[in-house]
Design a protein around this motif. Structure first.
Motif, PDB file in Angstrom:
ATOM      1  N   ARG A  95      -4.927   3.632 -17.692  1.00 18.41           N
ATOM      2  CA  ARG A  95      -3.672   3.167 -18.294  1.00 18.41           C
ATOM      3  C   ARG A  95      -3.910   1.895 -19.102  1.00 18.41           C
ATOM      4  N   LEU A  96      -4.723   0.997 -18.579  1.00 16.57           N
ATOM      5  CA  LEU A  96      -5.023  -0.243 -19.292  1.00 16.57           C
ATOM      6  C   LEU A  96      -5.663   0.065 -20.642  1.00 16.57           C
ATOM      7  N   ARG A  97      -6.612   0.988 -20.663  1.00 12.47           N
ATOM      8  CA  ARG A  97      -7.245   1.364 -21.941  1.00 12.47           C
ATOM      9  C   ARG A  97      -6.220   1.921 -22.904  1.00 12.47           C
ATOM     10  N   ALA A  98      -5.325   2.761 -22.406  1.00 16.75           N
ATOM     11  CA  ALA A  98      -4.284   3.335 -23.271  1.00 16.75           C
ATOM     12  C   ALA A  98      -3.359   2.234 -23.808  1.00 16.75           C
ATOM     13  N   LEU A  99      -3.039   1.271 -22.977  1.00  9.56           N
ATOM     14  CA  LEU A  99      -2.179   0.165 -23.404  1.00  9.56           C
ATOM     15  C   LEU A  99      -2.876  -0.702 -24.457  1.00  9.56           C
ATOM     16  N   LEU A 100      -4.174  -0.885 -24.321  1.00 16.73           N
ATOM     17  CA  LEU A 100      -4.918  -1.692 -25.300  1.00 16.73           C
ATOM     18  C   LEU A 100      -4.856  -1.089 -26.696  1.00 16.73           C
ATOM     19  N   GLU A 101      -4.743   0.233 -26.776  1.00 19.41           N
ATOM     20  CA  GLU A 101      -4.642   0.888 -28.081  1.00 19.41           C
ATOM     21  C   GLU A 101      -3.406   0.438 -28.840  1.00 19.41           C
ATOM     22  N   GLN A 102      -2.368   0.050 -28.117  1.00 20.16           N
ATOM     23  CA  GLN A 102      -1.121  -0.368 -28.758  1.00 20.16           C
ATOM     24  C   GLN A 102      -1.192  -1.817 -29.217  1.00 20.16           C
ATOM     25  N   GLY A 103      -2.226  -2.515 -28.834  1.00 19.89           N
ATOM     26  CA  GLY A 103      -2.392  -3.905 -29.219  1.00 19.89           C
ATOM     27  C   GLY A 103      -1.951  -4.842 -28.117  1.00 19.89           C
ATOM     28  N   LEU A 104      -2.354  -6.089 -28.239  1.00 18.28           N
ATOM     29  CA  LEU A 104      -1.957  -7.087 -27.254  1.00 18.28           C
ATOM     30  C   LEU A 104      -0.474  -7.394 -27.423  1.00 18.28           C
ATOM     31  N   PRO A 105       0.255  -7.466 -26.329  1.00 21.89           N
ATOM     32  CA  PRO A 105       1.680  -7.783 -26.442  1.00 21.89           C
ATOM     33  C   PRO A 105       1.883  -9.227 -26.909  1.00 21.89           C
ATOM     34  N   LEU A 106       2.934  -9.447 -27.649  1.00 23.10           N
ATOM     35  CA  LEU A 106       3.227 -10.785 -28.161  1.00 23.10           C
ATOM     36  C   LEU A 106       4.022 -11.561 -27.114  1.00 23.10           C
ATOM     37  N   THR A 107       3.305 -11.972 -26.093  1.00 20.60           N
ATOM     38  CA  THR A 107       3.882 -12.764 -25.012  1.00 20.60           C
ATOM     39  C   THR A 107       2.984 -13.970 -24.779  1.00 20.60           C
ATOM     40  N   SER A 108       3.479 -14.930 -24.002  1.00 21.33           N
ATOM     41  CA  SER A 108       2.662 -16.111 -23.734  1.00 21.33           C
ATOM     42  C   SER A 108       1.462 -15.785 -22.848  1.00 21.33           C
ATOM     43  N   ARG A 109       1.543 -14.703 -22.082  1.00 19.58           N
ATOM     44  CA  ARG A 109       0.423 -14.275 -21.221  1.00 19.58           C
ATOM     45  C   ARG A 109       0.159 -12.785 -21.456  1.00 19.58           C
ATOM     46  N   PRO A 110      -0.465 -12.427 -22.576  1.00 17.22           N
ATOM     47  CA  PRO A 110      -0.650 -11.001 -22.894  1.00 17.22           C
ATOM     48  C   PRO A 110      -1.444 -10.240 -21.844  1.00 17.22           C
ATOM     49  N   TRP A 111      -2.477 -10.875 -21.246  1.00 12.64           N
ATOM     50  CA  TRP A 111      -3.286 -10.165 -20.245  1.00 12.64           C
ATOM     51  C   TRP A 111      -2.463  -9.905 -18.982  1.00 12.64           C
ATOM     52  N   GLN A 112      -1.620 -10.825 -18.618  1.00 10.45           N
ATOM     53  CA  GLN A 112      -0.762 -10.620 -17.458  1.00 10.45           C
ATOM     54  C   GLN A 112       0.232  -9.491 -17.730  1.00 10.45           C
ATOM     55  N   THR A 113       0.813  -9.470 -18.921  1.00 12.68           N
ATOM     56  CA  THR A 113       1.757  -8.408 -19.289  1.00 12.68           C
ATOM     57  C   THR A 113       1.077  -7.047 -19.245  1.00 12.68           C
ATOM     58  N   LEU A 114      -0.109  -6.949 -19.841  1.00 17.43           N
ATOM     59  CA  LEU A 114      -0.856  -5.677 -19.816  1.00 17.43           C
ATOM     60  C   LEU A 114      -1.190  -5.265 -18.389  1.00 17.43           C
TER      61      LEU A 114
END
Length: 177
Positions: free
Chosen positions: A23-42
């Motif tokens: 799931r993490l790999r699939a989410l990375l395809e969409q790009g990093l989320p525009l949040t203050s903590r993108p890795w935490q959001t992912l």
């Protein structure tokens, strides 16, 4: 009977890899989320702890599954309608130095080396310069040539005439997305 085709590292790994990692790999395809903590959001979206998500990505980079992270900029949406790929025929013994110097220029958004395809294509160094108007891009290119002392190096500015859809890398199988 035909011999079995060996599985790639990626295909072999996907059989025993945890679903949260897929799931993490699939989410990375969409790009990093525009949040203050993108890795935490992912991580939360994938069902992982932030540290585990970051460790997975680091491991994938070390293994070569992920080569790099980059930014896809939609230039025309930002008013940058004049986009030039400048191609250079740099002597091989100078191409690394010239490439590094070009890459440090503020106006250069991308710079990379490719093999020549002689006799039709003598160019081995490529860089992008974006601007609102063609004349401005050519002025910036002339300033770069003068500033870096590149007057003797053959080059051409190739302006794009069409915008193609850009997307990031694909890492996941369709069923994991």
């Amino acid at each position: 009977m035909r011999p079995a085709t060996p599985l790639s590292l990626e295909a072999a790994r996907s059989f025993d890899e945890p679903a949260a990692h897929r799931r993490l790999r699939a989410l990375l395809e969409q790009g990093l989320p525009l949040t203050s903590r993108p890795w935490q959001t992912l991580a939360e979206q994938a069902g992982l702890a932030e540290e585990e998500a970051m460790a997975c990505v680091s491991r994938w980079q070390a293994e070569g599954l992920i080569k790099r992270f980059g930014l896809v900029v939609r230039h025309r949406h930002l008013g940058l309608g004049a986009n030039a790929m400048v191609v250079w025929d740099v002597p091989d013994e100078r191409v690394t130095l010239v490439g590094r110097r070009l890459a440090r220029e503020t106006a250069v958004t991308l710079c990379y080396r490719r093999p020549r395809r002689r006799p039709d294509w003598p160019y081995n160094l490529f860089c992008m310069i974006h601007g609102a108007r063609r004349e401005r891009v050519l002025e910036e290119l002339a300033a770069i040539v003068a500033r870096l002392g590149l007057e003797g190096i053959p080059h051409r500015a190739l302006f794009s005439t069409r915008a193609y859809r850009q997307c990031g890398a694909r890492y996941a199988r369709e069923e994991d997305a």
